[in-house]
Write a protein that holds these residues in place. Structure first.
Motif, PDB file in Angstrom:
ATOM      1  N   ARG A  12       0.844  -1.206   0.000  1.00  0.00           N
ATOM      2  CA  ARG A  12       0.000   0.000   0.000  1.00  0.00           C
ATOM      3  C   ARG A  12       0.872   1.247   0.000  1.00  0.00           C
ATOM      4  N   SER A  22      -9.622  -1.713   3.155  1.00  0.00           N
ATOM      5  CA  SER A  22      -9.649  -2.248   4.517  1.00  0.00           C
ATOM      6  C   SER A  22      -8.665  -1.535   5.447  1.00  0.00           C
ATOM      7  N   ASP A  40     -10.049 -14.563   3.674  1.00  0.00           N
ATOM      8  CA  ASP A  40      -8.649 -14.103   3.543  1.00  0.00           C
ATOM      9  C   ASP A  40      -8.228 -13.187   4.707  1.00  0.00           C
ATOM     10  N   ASP A  88      -2.682   0.843  -4.131  1.00  0.00           N
ATOM     11  CA  ASP A  88      -2.266  -0.422  -3.500  1.00  0.00           C
ATOM     12  C   ASP A  88      -2.416  -1.553  -4.512  1.00  0.00           C
ATOM     13  N   ARG A 109      -5.443  -0.876  -6.840  1.00  0.00           N
ATOM     14  CA  ARG A 109      -6.251   0.348  -6.856  1.00  0.00           C
ATOM     15  C   ARG A 109      -5.485   1.374  -7.675  1.00  0.00           C
TER      16      ARG A 109
END
Ligand code: TYD
Length: 274
Positions: free
Chosen positions: A115, A121, A150, A196, A224
């Motif tokens: 990231r 999240s 996950d 990310d 992203r």
């Protein structure tokens, strides 16, 4: 005079295989976005990119025309670039619009997330506003298990449960950060912010030696991407958050990177001539 070789050369066998059609292939695994078939040579696999999109651990599903074609081409583009700068990947070559030949490997059961900006999240978990630049790239791990959704895990869990050794983890972090530098630069050059992404790592064995390579796929399904000027989302969040046409977003990424001509994913349907 030399006797004719009864066994075709590997390239020739590959050629036959490519024309043999899907019927003769053995399916190894079907996932949410891809199907894996046995490859033409031992140690190879054919990766087929489907048009299916899923989100929220497959609670949201759709078929998005052209997505598989775009991801096949984009993953080829990223993996080839990584190979060129010395980051080992499973990619061998693209076979056709939806398939690529890859090296078979044992997948490490972790999703490796890198990231650069807070989103998804991480933004929720730590209460950081989406889009905030992080002080440095942060690497996270999720244990690959759909039934558990996950879950995020630490290096302690990874070592204790033997999913990867400490030495593997050092290599994995180094690989992930190199992929991050490469993709960040590539995207920046075409006006896109890499917020990310997720990669998966595979193990291959060369004799007694084990090596780790980048596997699975690298595509806007697992990244992203935000337009630097406008903030427009050009990744799977378009589907997750109902922000418009996913194929248009991925086509825009491909177009900017010069990966494929505009609209090549939409195969023209026959038109009635009056
Ligand atoms: P994250 O913010 O943790 O999850 P979510 O997408 O549910 O908000 O995801 C970080 C990045 O990693 C994002 O680009 C999506 C990608 N990712 C996957 O592609 N697959 C996964 O299984 C996970 C956990 C993340």
């Amino acid at each position: 005079m030399t006797a004719p070789n009864p066994r075709p050369e590997p390239e020739a066998r590959l050629w036959c295989f490519e024309r043999a059609g899907m019927a003769r292939r053995k399916k190894i695994y079907e996932g949410k976005a891809k199907i894996l078939y046995e490859g033409p040579e031992p140690g190879t696999i054919v990766q087929y990119f489907k048009d299916d999109a899923t989100a929220f651990n497959a609670q949201k599903k759709a078929t998005i025309e052209g997505k598989g074609v775009l991801n096949n081409r984009l993953s080829e583009f990223f993996m080839t670039g990584l190979n060129t700068i010395g980051v080992p990947t499973h990619f061998i070559r693209r076979l056709n619009m939806r398939e690529q030949l890859v090296r078979a490997c044992e997948i490490v059961p972790l999703e490796i997330i890198v990231r650069n900006y807070a989103a998804g999240s991480l933004a929720t978990r730590l209460g950081i506003e989406e889009g905030t630049q992080l002080p440095r790239p942060i690497v996270e791990y999720c244990y690959k298990d759909d039934k558990l959704g996950d879950p995020l895990v630490t290096e302690e869990h990874i070592a204790a449960f033997g999913w990867a050794s400490q030495h593997d983890m050092d290599d994995i972090v180094a690989l992930a950060l190199r992929v991050n530098d490469f993709l960040t630069g590539l995207m920046y050059g075409v006006g896109i912010r890499l917020v990310d992404f997720k990669i998966e790592i595979g193990r291959v064995y060369d004799g007694d030696f084990q090596r780790l390579i980048v596997a699975d796929e690298i595509s806007p399904d697992s990244m992203r991407l935000w337009d630097i000027e406008t903030g427009r989302k050009l990744d799977k969040d378009v589907f997750r958050r109902d922000l418009g046409d996913l194929t248009d977003a991925y086509t825009e990424v491909a177009r900017r990177l010069g990966v494929m001509p505009k609209q090549a994913t939409h195969i023209a349907k026959p038109k009635l001539i009056n």
